[in-house]
Design an enzyme around this catalytic site. Structure first.
Site, PDB file in Angstrom:
ATOM      1  N   PHE A   1       0.861  -1.188   0.000  1.00  0.00           N
ATOM      2  CA  PHE A   1       0.000   0.000   0.000  1.00  0.00           C
ATOM      3  C   PHE A   1       0.894   1.232   0.000  1.00  0.00           C
ATOM      4  O   PHE A   1       1.654   1.458   0.934  1.00  0.00           O
ATOM      5  CB  PHE A   1      -0.873  -0.030   1.257  1.00  0.00           C
ATOM      6  CG  PHE A   1      -1.977   0.983   1.302  1.00  0.00           C
ATOM      7  CD1 PHE A   1      -3.133   0.804   0.548  1.00  0.00           C
ATOM      8  CD2 PHE A   1      -1.887   2.095   2.121  1.00  0.00           C
ATOM      9  CE1 PHE A   1      -4.182   1.716   0.616  1.00  0.00           C
ATOM     10  CE2 PHE A   1      -2.925   3.016   2.196  1.00  0.00           C
ATOM     11  CZ  PHE A   1      -4.067   2.832   1.440  1.00  0.00           C
TER      12      PHE A   1
ATOM     13  N   GLN B   1       9.695  -5.753  32.308  1.00  0.00           N
ATOM     14  CA  GLN B   1       9.852  -5.513  33.745  1.00  0.00           C
ATOM     15  C   GLN B   1       9.652  -6.800  34.544  1.00  0.00           C
ATOM     16  O   GLN B   1      10.395  -7.074  35.487  1.00  0.00           O
ATOM     17  CB  GLN B   1       8.838  -4.443  34.188  1.00  0.00           C
ATOM     18  CG  GLN B   1       9.085  -3.895  35.577  1.00  0.00           C
ATOM     19  CD  GLN B   1      10.348  -3.039  35.636  1.00  0.00           C
ATOM     20  OE1 GLN B   1      10.839  -2.573  34.618  1.00  0.00           O
ATOM     21  NE2 GLN B   1      10.887  -2.869  36.830  1.00  0.00           N
TER      22      GLN B   1
ATOM     23  N   GLU C   1      -0.254   3.527   9.879  1.00  0.00           N
ATOM     24  CA  GLU C   1      -1.685   3.632   9.545  1.00  0.00           C
ATOM     25  C   GLU C   1      -2.339   4.770  10.335  1.00  0.00           C
ATOM     26  O   GLU C   1      -3.473   4.644  10.820  1.00  0.00           O
ATOM     27  CB  GLU C   1      -2.393   2.287   9.721  1.00  0.00           C
ATOM     28  CG  GLU C   1      -1.786   1.264   8.774  1.00  0.00           C
ATOM     29  CD  GLU C   1      -2.689   0.138   8.344  1.00  0.00           C
ATOM     30  OE1 GLU C   1      -3.912   0.232   8.512  1.00  0.00           O
ATOM     31  OE2 GLU C   1      -2.140  -0.839   7.811  1.00  0.00           O
TER      32      GLU C   1
ATOM     33  N   THR D   1      -0.704   7.916  12.995  1.00  0.00           N
ATOM     34  CA  THR D   1      -0.148   7.881  14.357  1.00  0.00           C
ATOM     35  C   THR D   1      -1.296   7.984  15.370  1.00  0.00           C
ATOM     36  O   THR D   1      -2.423   8.344  15.023  1.00  0.00           O
ATOM     37  CB  THR D   1       0.810   9.067  14.595  1.00  0.00           C
ATOM     38  OG1 THR D   1       0.035  10.282  14.562  1.00  0.00           O
ATOM     39  CG2 THR D   1       1.917   9.125  13.554  1.00  0.00           C
TER      40      THR D   1
HETATM   41  C1  LIG Z   1       7.555   0.323   9.762  1.00  0.00           C
HETATM   42  C2  LIG Z   1       6.655   1.253   9.015  1.00  0.00           C
HETATM   43  C3  LIG Z   1       5.868   0.756   7.991  1.00  0.00           C
HETATM   44  C4  LIG Z   1       5.058   1.616   7.262  1.00  0.00           C
HETATM   45  N1  LIG Z   1       4.333   1.107   6.210  1.00  0.00           N
HETATM   46  C5  LIG Z   1       3.639   1.956   5.406  1.00  0.00           C
HETATM   47  C6  LIG Z   1       2.991   1.476   4.228  1.00  0.00           C
HETATM   48  O1  LIG Z   1       3.005   0.278   3.935  1.00  0.00           O
HETATM   49  N2  LIG Z   1       2.377   2.371   3.413  1.00  0.00           N
HETATM   50  C7  LIG Z   1       2.341   3.697   3.699  1.00  0.00           C
HETATM   51  O2  LIG Z   1       1.762   4.451   2.924  1.00  0.00           O
HETATM   52  N3  LIG Z   1       2.938   4.185   4.827  1.00  0.00           N
HETATM   53  C8  LIG Z   1       3.589   3.352   5.675  1.00  0.00           C
HETATM   54  N4  LIG Z   1       4.223   3.829   6.801  1.00  0.00           N
HETATM   55  C9  LIG Z   1       4.213   5.274   7.061  1.00  0.00           C
HETATM   56  C10 LIG Z   1       3.386   5.675   8.265  1.00  0.00           C
HETATM   57  O3  LIG Z   1       2.018   5.540   7.983  1.00  0.00           O
HETATM   58  C11 LIG Z   1       3.808   7.092   8.660  1.00  0.00           C
HETATM   59  O4  LIG Z   1       5.099   6.987   9.240  1.00  0.00           O
HETATM   60  C12 LIG Z   1       2.848   7.753   9.604  1.00  0.00           C
HETATM   61  O5  LIG Z   1       1.626   8.035   8.965  1.00  0.00           O
HETATM   62  C13 LIG Z   1       3.399   9.061  10.189  1.00  0.00           C
HETATM   63  O6  LIG Z   1       3.942   9.877   9.209  1.00  0.00           O
HETATM   64  P1  LIG Z   1       5.408  10.470   9.433  1.00  0.00           P
HETATM   65  O7  LIG Z   1       6.321   9.361   9.766  1.00  0.00           O
HETATM   66  O8  LIG Z   1       5.743  11.314   8.267  1.00  0.00           O
HETATM   67  O9  LIG Z   1       5.305  11.382  10.734  1.00  0.00           O
HETATM   68  P2  LIG Z   1       4.852  12.915  10.798  1.00  0.00           P
HETATM   69  O10 LIG Z   1       3.575  13.095  10.075  1.00  0.00           O
HETATM   70  O11 LIG Z   1       6.003  13.768  10.427  1.00  0.00           O
HETATM   71  O12 LIG Z   1       4.569  13.066  12.347  1.00  0.00           O
HETATM   72  C14 LIG Z   1       5.598  13.305  13.307  1.00  0.00           C
HETATM   73  C15 LIG Z   1       4.931  13.495  14.666  1.00  0.00           C
HETATM   74  O13 LIG Z   1       4.034  14.627  14.610  1.00  0.00           O
HETATM   75  C16 LIG Z   1       2.731  14.233  15.009  1.00  0.00           C
HETATM   76  N5  LIG Z   1       1.735  14.992  14.261  1.00  0.00           N
HETATM   77  C17 LIG Z   1       1.697  15.229  12.923  1.00  0.00           C
HETATM   78  N6  LIG Z   1       0.611  15.948  12.591  1.00  0.00           N
HETATM   79  C18 LIG Z   1      -0.064  16.169  13.771  1.00  0.00           C
HETATM   80  C19 LIG Z   1      -1.283  16.827  14.106  1.00  0.00           C
HETATM   81  N7  LIG Z   1      -2.067  17.408  13.188  1.00  0.00           N
HETATM   82  N8  LIG Z   1      -1.649  16.849  15.403  1.00  0.00           N
HETATM   83  C20 LIG Z   1      -0.892  16.256  16.366  1.00  0.00           C
HETATM   84  N9  LIG Z   1       0.253  15.612  16.091  1.00  0.00           N
HETATM   85  C21 LIG Z   1       0.657  15.552  14.819  1.00  0.00           C
HETATM   86  C22 LIG Z   1       2.665  12.732  14.682  1.00  0.00           C
HETATM   87  O14 LIG Z   1       1.681  12.096  15.451  1.00  0.00           O
HETATM   88  C23 LIG Z   1       4.074  12.297  15.051  1.00  0.00           C
HETATM   89  O15 LIG Z   1       4.160  12.082  16.431  1.00  0.00           O
HETATM   90  C24 LIG Z   1       5.017   2.994   7.569  1.00  0.00           C
HETATM   91  C25 LIG Z   1       5.797   3.482   8.633  1.00  0.00           C
HETATM   92  C26 LIG Z   1       6.610   2.628   9.342  1.00  0.00           C
HETATM   93  C27 LIG Z   1       7.458   3.189  10.452  1.00  0.00           C
END
Ligand SMILES: Cc1cc2nc3c(=O)[nH]c(=O)nc-3n(C[C@H](O)[C@H](O)[C@H](O)COP(=O)(O)OP(=O)(O)OC[C@H]3O[C@@H](n4cnc5c(N)ncnc54)[C@H](O)[C@@H]3O)c2cc1C
Length: 378
Positions: free
Chosen positions: A125, A337, A364, A366
């Site tokens: 995806f 723990q 999917e 945060t």
């Molecule tokens: C192991 C792994 C597998 C994954 N697999 C897939 C996949 O198969 N397909 C796919 O499409 N994606 C995938 N992802 C991506 C994943 O969905 C994203 O990492 C996630 O949606 C967060 O995006 P980001 O990492 O850019 O964090 P950011 O969006 O940069 O967020 C950083 C921090 O800011 C917080 N934050 C951001 N906006 C807000 C808001 N409006 N209010 C409060 N807090 C906020 C977030 O909660 C987080 O704590 C995967 C990620 C990992 C780590």
């Protein structure tokens, strides 16, 4: 003792028994070594695909088992207890197939669904980008119509199963900025121009490759568009609502495995002349862990049953994901723990469970985004 499950019929009970047998024989014995060596469990996916476990929610007409989410999710939970990366892979596969099932034409479904639901093709995806994580509506990869084809360009990020998937369900921009300019495409993995970069170096879940993927002039026939142009965000969000139920079930299975391991250890380890579980301070910690796991299961099953009745579960799926994944983080941490110093070593699986639990709070959507989804419905 296996979890005492409430299941709707004998077919579902047999399915859970089958899942437990596969988990015990094929998954559990291999998980630790494959996670340590970063080896994708291709054989495990072949086995569960042949057993029908990659097509549980999809219509029988297209090679699926047409089971309710109430049953499918309990299968996921059982798989997660044996090997989290495999359960997650089943959930990611389902997420990748959902757009075609829900929004494809009859012709598209007949052409592609049987291979996917039959477990002969594994999906990925592709939604996130480096600069479009939580704010996915800002994604920048594009598809431009060229006669009977679309040509895709851009850089996707964090793609689970990248390099091992047979197809990618990709969200890219075909129009205006924002959510209404996004469309969904089905990309065969062999399409020319799909460039899978080196896997991310993660703290856990290492048997499941996660890679950035460049789309370099990827040319696909126009009939690979799923749904209408501009519907991509609706398609993706619908799939993610159901996908979050899968993550909740996987997190519950992981937490249950950590609880079971901690209880067994606490019964065998003696300090101050008796098993450590006989010290109330530790027994209460285990009781809190058990309460959390039970609450997670009840929460995702309630959402699943509503989903099976055709109700909108946008809020309930977010609540289940938030509850089960925060609980998994807490329960796996507490399992370390319970084992004391032994829990901090790689001689026991609980430190791995802890590292695996962390990601469930991130992908999917945060858990901050889950709170956003829930709060918007209040
Ligand atoms: C192991 C792994 C597998 C994954 N697999 C897939 C996949 O198969 N397909 C796919 O499409 N994606 C995938 N992802 C991506 C994943 O969905 C994203 O990492 C996630 O949606 C967060 O995006 P980001 O990492 O850019 O964090 P950011 O969006 O940069 O967020 C950083 C921090 O800011 C917080 N934050 C951001 N906006 C807000 C808001 N409006 N209010 C409060 N807090 C906020 C977030 O909660 C987080 O704590 C995967 C990620 C990992 C780590």
């Amino acid at each position: 003792m296996p979890v005492d499950r409430i299941l709707p019929d004998d077919v579902s009970k047999e399915l859970i028994d089958l899942t437990r047998r596969i988990g015990a024989a094929e998954l559990l014995p291999r998980a630790a070594a494959a996670e340590a060596s970063h080896e994708f469990p291709a054989q495990a996916f072949a086995t569960i695909g042949a057993a029908g476990l990659l097509g549980l929610p999809f219509p029988e007409q297209y090679g699926g088992a047409q089971l309710p989410y109430e049953v499918y999710l309990q299968v996921l939970e059982e798989l997660a207890g044996a090997w989290f990366a495999v359960a997650l892979g089943v959930s990611v596969h389902t997420l990748s197939v959902l757009p075609l099932w829900k929004h494809g034409t009859d012709e598209q479904r007949a052409r592609w669904l049987p291979e996917m639901a039959g477990g002969r093709q594994l999906g990925a995806f592709m939604l996130s980008e480096a600069e479009a994580g939580s704010d996915v509506a800002s994604l920048r990869a594009t598809a431009v119509r060229d006669g009977d084809h679309y040509v895709l360009n851009g850089a996707k990020a964090w793609v689970s199963h990248a390099g091992v998937a047979d197809f990618y369900t990709a969200m890219v921009r075909t129009g205006e900025a924002g959510p209404r300019g996004i469309s969904c495409f089905l990309l065969p993995a062999g399409a020319s121009g799909i460039e899978v970069l080196a896997p991310e170096r993660k703290m856990g879940l290492n048997a499941s490759p996660t890679c950035a993927v460049n789309l370099n002039d990827v040319r696909v026939p126009a009939d690979h568009l799923i749904g209408a142009e501009g519907m991509g965000m609706t398609v993706a969000l619908g799939a993610l609502t159901a996908g979050r139920l899968g993550i909740a079930a996987c997190a519950t299975g992981l937490a249950q495995a950590a609880l079971d391991y901690a209880v067994a250890y606490a019964k065998s380890r003696e300090q101050f002349g008796k098993p450590i579980i006989a010290h109330q301070g530790l027994a209460f910690l285990l009781a809190d862990m058990a309460a959390g796991v039970g609450a997670s299961r009840a929460t995702y099953l309630d959402a699943a049953r509503r989903h099976d009745l055709g109700r909108d579960v946008t809020a309930e799926a977010a609540i289940a994901k938030l509850t089960a994944t925060d609980t998994a983080m807490r329960v796996t941490t507490d399992a370390v723990q319970v084992l004391g110093g032994a829990g901090y070593t790689m001689d026991h699986p609980v430190e791995r469970y802890l590292r695996e639990a962390k990601v469930t709070q991130i992908f999917e959507g945060t858990n901050q985004i889950q709170r956003l989804i829930i709060s918007r419905t209040l």
